[in-house]
Scaffold this motif. Structure first.
Motif: not given
Length: 219
Positions: A15-17, A22, A190, A19-20, A34-35
């Motif tokens: 998980f890229d925190e 997965s 989002d 850029n949010r 993506y979110m």
């Protein structure tokens, strides 16, 4: 698990925190979720190039990719809306219908690293043996509680409103209309959003225009 299916155990997860995002990765495949609900897939292994690509075989690969992830479709039907021959692969575009009404993603901004702008719910690049790339906008659709009565314009009224909204349409001969339909248009977000029917004008050069439908009694 719905994204990875039966191969879920073979994927490394992260998980890229910042850029949010997965991320699910193997040596050959990468999924990014993506979110805003955009699912991005890329085949990152070597692709053997061939001079002849069979369209039906490429479409079969795209259809199989969708079939394995059909549980991701929430409240909508999916249909093929465009096919482009890119030489070494085909690009298949798919869109949604909600209760029979088309749902369009017009110039939908994505948060991907290449800042891809999407005009379809699902865009798949495939050759005769595999899917090479996919962008899939995942959204849940359901009926809301708000009820509105909308005004249905005649053609002259619609074009007058379109020209007032998009100045480039005032130049005669600058466009040729391919189709006009009543649709839903989704914008990048989002968060959840309420969709109301719009006029969706498609032109033969690929430029599309969205005109909101007025409620009865509105000026």
């Amino acid at each position: 698990d719905e994204i990875l299916g039966s191969e879920k155990e073979s994927y490394e997860r992260g998980f890229d925190e910042f850029n949010r995002i997965s991320v699910f990765r193997t040596l050959s495949n990468t999924f990014r979720l993506y979110m805003d609900g955009l699912l991005e897939y890329k085949f990152i292994d070597k692709v053997e190039k061939t001079d002849v690509i069979d369209e039906s075989e490429a479409f079969e690969e795209a259809a199989k990719f969708i079939e394995t992830k059909k549980s991701l479709l929430k409240g909508v039907e999916i249909y093929l809306s465009d096919v482009v021959n890119n030489g070494s692969y085909y690009t298949f575009s798919f869109d949604y219908k909600f209760e029979g009404v088309p749902v369009f993603f017009n110039e939908y901004f994505s948060s991907t690293r290449d800042k891809t702008t999407l005009n379809h719910a699902v865009v798949i690049k495939a050759n005769s043996t595999r899917v090479l790339e996919c962008y899939w906008i995942l959204k849940d659709f359901s009926n809301g509680n708000e009820k509105v009565v909308l005004k249905v314009n005649n053609f002259a009224e619609l074009m007058e409103e379109a020209v007032g909204t998009y100045k480039e349409l005032s130049s005669k001969g600058s466009y040729v209309i391919k189709d006009i339909s009543i649709s839903y248009a989704v914008v990048h977000s989002d968060d959840s959003q309420t969709l109301k029917p719009v006029w969706f004008i498609e032109t033969i050069n690929g430029k599309n225009y969205v005109i909101p439908m007025l409620e009865k009694g509105a000026n």
